[in-house]
Design an enzyme around this catalytic site. Structure first.
Site, short mmCIF file in Angstrom:
data_model
loop_
_atom_site.label_atom_id
_atom_site.label_comp_id
_atom_site.label_asym_id
_atom_site.label_seq_id
_atom_site.Cartn_x
_atom_site.Cartn_y
_atom_site.Cartn_z
N THR A 1 -9.12 13.21 12.04
CA THR A 1 -10.17 13.41 11.05
C THR A 1 -11.41 13.93 11.73
O THR A 1 -11.78 13.47 12.80
CB THR A 1 -10.46 12.06 10.37
OG1 THR A 1 -9.26 11.57 9.82
CG2 THR A 1 -11.48 12.23 9.26
N ASP B 1 -0.63 3.43 12.92
CA ASP B 1 -0.62 4.87 12.75
C ASP B 1 -0.58 5.65 14.05
O ASP B 1 -1.59 6.18 14.52
CB ASP B 1 -1.87 5.30 11.97
CG ASP B 1 -1.50 5.69 10.56
OD1 ASP B 1 -0.51 6.43 10.43
OD2 ASP B 1 -2.15 5.24 9.63
N LYS C 1 -9.73 5.44 13.96
CA LYS C 1 -10.73 5.36 12.88
C LYS C 1 -10.40 4.10 12.07
O LYS C 1 -9.27 3.60 12.15
CB LYS C 1 -10.68 6.61 12.00
CG LYS C 1 -9.32 6.94 11.45
CD LYS C 1 -9.31 8.24 10.68
CE LYS C 1 -7.89 8.57 10.26
NZ LYS C 1 -7.77 9.81 9.52
N GLY D 1 0.83 -1.21 0.00
CA GLY D 1 0.00 0.00 0.00
C GLY D 1 0.85 1.25 0.00
O GLY D 1 2.08 1.19 0.09
N LYS D 2 0.15 2.36 -0.10
CA LYS D 2 0.84 3.63 -0.22
C LYS D 2 0.18 4.60 0.75
O LYS D 2 -1.05 4.70 0.79
CB LYS D 2 0.66 4.11 -1.66
CG LYS D 2 1.28 5.43 -2.00
CD LYS D 2 1.07 5.67 -3.50
CE LYS D 2 1.54 7.04 -3.91
NZ LYS D 2 0.64 8.11 -3.46
P1 ATP Z 1 -1.01 7.66 6.26
O1 ATP Z 1 0.06 8.17 5.40
O2 ATP Z 1 -2.05 8.65 6.58
O3 ATP Z 1 -0.51 6.92 7.45
P2 ATP Z 1 -1.77 5.11 5.43
O4 ATP Z 1 -2.05 4.62 6.79
O5 ATP Z 1 -2.66 4.61 4.34
O6 ATP Z 1 -1.78 6.64 5.36
P3 ATP Z 1 0.71 3.71 5.50
O7 ATP Z 1 0.66 3.48 6.95
O8 ATP Z 1 1.99 4.13 4.89
O9 ATP Z 1 -0.27 4.79 5.04
O10 ATP Z 1 0.23 2.41 4.76
C1 ATP Z 1 -0.17 2.38 3.44
C2 ATP Z 1 -1.00 1.16 3.20
O11 ATP Z 1 -0.17 0.01 3.23
C3 ATP Z 1 -2.04 0.89 4.26
O12 ATP Z 1 -3.20 1.59 4.01
C4 ATP Z 1 -2.19 -0.62 4.19
O13 ATP Z 1 -3.06 -0.98 3.17
C5 ATP Z 1 -0.82 -1.08 3.84
N1 ATP Z 1 -0.06 -1.44 5.04
C6 ATP Z 1 0.62 -0.59 5.83
N2 ATP Z 1 1.23 -1.23 6.82
C7 ATP Z 1 0.91 -2.53 6.67
C8 ATP Z 1 1.24 -3.72 7.42
N3 ATP Z 1 1.99 -3.67 8.51
N4 ATP Z 1 0.75 -4.90 6.98
C9 ATP Z 1 -0.03 -4.94 5.87
N5 ATP Z 1 -0.37 -3.86 5.13
C10 ATP Z 1 0.09 -2.67 5.52
MG MG Z 2 -0.96 4.75 8.09
#
Ligand code: ATP
Ligand code: MG
Length: 399
Positions: free
Chosen positions: A279, A261, A245, A127-128
């Site tokens: 949020t 997060d 959330k 994910g991103k």
């Molecule tokens: P933000 O930048 O606001 O934190 P976010 O939570 O979507 O946004 P990331 O925490 O970087 O960003 O994670 C991006 C995505 O990657 C997540 O939404 C999730 O789908 C996936 N992801 C992140 N961490 C994990 C993990 N430990 N295991 C599985 N998937 C993950």
């Molecule tokens: Mg995140």
């Protein structure tokens, strides 16, 4: 076994570029590469007070990252994880096994490991986020599977969030609880910061909720019980999350939830904080009010838990509206619960969504609330009992 093969495939034909390369995976070759990796990381939507509309857009973009679904939905117990699945010091509050406890990553009490990128095999993107990408990764030495979050220092700088990330790392690395995403360690090179995270095998809770529209009461209750257990642990350590959330909750391989997060979380030894964050839909009234009254404590998480309970059961947040209206409704505590929600659940929501922070139900009392007791007896999943001990959840049904 096929699933294990699936996941193993995710690591095939992948070359990790090191320090001198701009991008972590520029030389990656995917056989099923539908979603090639774009190098641009959007800095849009940086504002902390995302509008309701903003909030709705994000998940759709996330849903489009199709090639992560294969991995996320894979029901795997990798050999490395199986070895790490043995229970340990802390017995989970609600019957989900603790995972990854005895990993090489985790179990390094005396000498913290010096990590570097070469120690990992990088797999598919998971994910991103706003500031980085997350990849499936495997520690070469042990085969241990984890998630590697890659943050670009220049982007953190531009976004003015270096401090926030440092705080996130500092706080999360001291937390060990079955319902909190474990941060095993971190390292950096000249351009990037890498976070070694527990891999949440079933992905984002938000996606599960959108797919199912709303959760059945038993499932919502079990999730809320797990949330309460995690919050109890956090608050005991004087950490408030402040950004509870569905988007910030991941789901582990056994369907257990993992709070992630900690960017907005804060250590609150005694004092109350005054920053605006999070949020809008989940913001408690005390965080919306200006002036002297605008102080708050860890009780903010209780309000958000009320919003979460409502959203799990109804499929949308209780104060969802235009920004101005949401704000107004929150400060007045105005919401209606649909008929199909049980009286017990309504009662818990009512006891959480209380304007006066001090009058919200205590975490200890949530565990004993009739709605929770009805669905989570003796720390065991009611559903698990009913199905003869087989773990199941929505993603099992889907596949
Ligand atoms: P933000 O930048 O606001 O934190 P976010 O939570 O979507 O946004 P990331 O925490 O970087 O960003 O994670 C991006 C995505 O990657 C997540 O939404 C999730 O789908 C996936 N992801 C992140 N961490 C994990 C993990 N430990 N295991 C599985 N998937 C993950
Ligand atoms: Mg995140």
């Amino acid at each position: 076994m096929a699933d294990v093969a699936n996941l193993e495939q995710a690591f095939e034909r992948i070359t990790v570029t090191d320090e001198n390369d701009d991008q972590l995976v520029t030389t990656t070759t995917y056989h099923k590469s539908k979603g090639s990796l774009s190098t641009a990381v959007s800095l849009a939507g940086l504002s902390s007070s995302a509008s309701a509309a903003n909030r709705m857009k994000l998940p759709l973009q996330k849903l489009a990252t199709a090639n992560s679904a294969k991995i996320i939905n894979a029901k795997v117990t990798l050999p490395s994880q199986a070895a790490q699945n043995r229970s340990s010091d802390e017995i989970p509050a609600h019957g989900h096994r603790r995972t990854l406890t005895e990993s090489a990553l985790y179990f390094n009490p005396s000498s913290p490991k010096q990590w570097h990128l070469g120690m990992f095999e990088i797999g598919k993107p998971l994910g991103k986020g706003k500031f980085g990408r997350v990849y499936l990764a495997k520690e070469r030495a042990t085969g241990f599977v984890c998630a590697l979050k890659v943050l670009h220092k220049s982007e953190l700088q531009q976004g003015g969030v270096e401090k926030q990330v440092r705080r996130e790392i500092e706080i999360q690395s001291h937390l060990t609880h079955p319902n909190i995403l474990k941060l095993f360690g971190h390292f950096h090179d000249s351009k990037r910061v890498f976070l070694i995270l527990e891999f949440a095998g079933k992905g984002e809770l938000y996606k599960h909720l959108r797919r199912e529209q709303r959760f059945p009461e038993w499932k919502a209750a079990q999730y809320i019980a797990q949330m309460a257990a995690a919050l109890k642990y956090l608050h005991k350590k004087h950490v408030m999350h402040r950004d509870i959330k569905p988007e910030n909750i991941l789901v582990g391989i056994h369907g257990e939830i993992k709070i992630s997060d900690f960017g907005w979380s804060v250590h609150a030894p005694n004092n109350r904080r005054k920053t605006m964050c999070g949020t809008l839909d989940y913001l408690p009234p005390e965080m919306l009010r200006g002036g002297k009254e605008n102080y708050y404590s860890e009780k903010v998480d209780l309000w958000s838990l009320g919003v979460l309970t409502y959203e799990f059961l109804v499929g949308e947040a209780p104060f969802e509206d235009t920004q101005v209206m949401t704000q107004r409704k929150i400060t007045r505590g105005e919401y209606t619960v649909p008929e199909f929600v049980s009286l017990e659940a309504k009662d818990l929501i009512k006891k959480l969504l209380v304007l006066d922070p001090e009058k919200r139900i205590a975490l200890e009392d949530i565990e004993k609330h009739p709605w929770i007791l009805k669905h989570c007896q003796k720390g065991e999943r009611a559903y698990n009992r009913a199905t003869g001990g087989k773990f199941r959840d929505s993603s099992d049904r889907d596949s």
